[in-house]
Design a protein around this motif. Structure first.
Motif, short mmCIF file in Angstrom:
data_model
loop_
_atom_site.label_atom_id
_atom_site.label_comp_id
_atom_site.label_asym_id
_atom_site.label_seq_id
_atom_site.Cartn_x
_atom_site.Cartn_y
_atom_site.Cartn_z
N PRO A 2 -31.51 -5.83 36.55
CA PRO A 2 -32.91 -6.59 35.99
C PRO A 2 -34.14 -6.18 37.04
O PRO A 2 -33.98 -5.81 38.14
CB PRO A 2 -32.63 -8.01 35.84
N ALA A 3 -35.34 -6.28 36.59
CA ALA A 3 -36.64 -6.09 37.03
C ALA A 3 -36.87 -7.62 38.06
O ALA A 3 -36.99 -8.35 37.25
CB ALA A 3 -37.66 -5.68 36.51
N ILE A 9 -40.05 -2.51 36.46
CA ILE A 9 -40.02 -2.31 35.02
C ILE A 9 -40.23 -0.70 34.56
O ILE A 9 -39.24 -0.31 33.96
CB ILE A 9 -40.91 -3.15 34.05
N PHE A 13 -36.94 1.57 33.20
CA PHE A 13 -37.05 1.87 31.98
C PHE A 13 -36.86 3.53 31.97
O PHE A 13 -36.26 3.96 31.26
CB PHE A 13 -38.65 1.68 31.37
N LEU A 28 -34.74 -5.03 29.40
CA LEU A 28 -35.92 -5.07 29.88
C LEU A 28 -36.80 -5.87 28.85
O LEU A 28 -38.18 -5.93 29.18
CB LEU A 28 -36.66 -3.51 30.08
N TYR A 29 -36.36 -6.12 27.81
CA TYR A 29 -37.29 -7.01 26.58
C TYR A 29 -36.62 -8.12 26.31
O TYR A 29 -35.52 -8.40 26.23
CB TYR A 29 -37.23 -6.07 25.45
N THR A 112 -36.40 -13.00 37.13
CA THR A 112 -36.64 -11.26 36.51
C THR A 112 -37.66 -11.23 35.61
O THR A 112 -38.33 -12.18 35.15
CB THR A 112 -35.33 -10.81 36.17
N ARG A 114 -39.47 -9.36 32.06
CA ARG A 114 -39.15 -8.84 30.90
C ARG A 114 -40.42 -8.42 30.16
O ARG A 114 -41.20 -9.40 30.23
CB ARG A 114 -38.13 -9.32 30.13
N TYR A 115 -40.20 -7.36 29.17
CA TYR A 115 -41.40 -7.01 28.31
C TYR A 115 -41.48 -8.16 27.23
O TYR A 115 -40.47 -8.63 26.78
CB TYR A 115 -41.31 -5.81 27.66
#
Length: 127
Positions: A2-3, A9, A13, A28-29, A112, A114-115
């Motif tokens: 995870p970011a 990110i 990605f 990531l989403y 973390t 996420r988008y």
């Protein structure tokens, strides 16, 4: 992976895309995230985002992301990168795509990022 910062990110990605790992991309989403995979098209939620990303992975290309901007405000971050994808179209001919993005990420309860919104085409995405 995870970011742990919004800046990560883009790196994550790029690595997941180039490894053709749709599960790592999806990590990531957020589940209700929105992706604009091409101008005039919006993918809502996990299933549609996954399908849109798989179409890009089918190009069997290599993507590069160059982070241009990250602005963090509390639990939200605005990000922008310039991306370039070199692959092959359905006809097997070389294909190059790219744009400058407009993205929003949110810090999750575990810290973390996420988008929430991934507009891959920036100002072209609304066309």
């Amino acid at each position: 992976m995870p970011a742990t910062t919004p800046e990560q990110i883009h790196r994550l990605f790029e690595a997941a895309f180039n490894a053709a790992d749709v599960d790592e991309l999806m990590a990531l989403y957020e589940p209700d995230a929105v992706l604009i995979p091409q101008p005039g098209s919006v993918a809502h939620g996990t299933d549609e985002v996954r399908e849109a990303l798989q179409r890009y992975l089918a190009l069997q290309g290599r993507i590069t992301l160059d982070t241009k901007l990250v602005v963090e405000v509390g639990d939200l971050a605005y990000l922008s990168n310039t991306w370039s994808l070199n692959g092959a179209g359905p006809d097997g001919q070389p294909l190059t795509l790219g744009a400058t993005t407009a993205e929003v990420a949110r810090r999750q309860a575990d810290g973390t990022w996420r988008y929430v919104i991934d507009n891959a085409w920036g100002d072209q995405g609304a066309a």
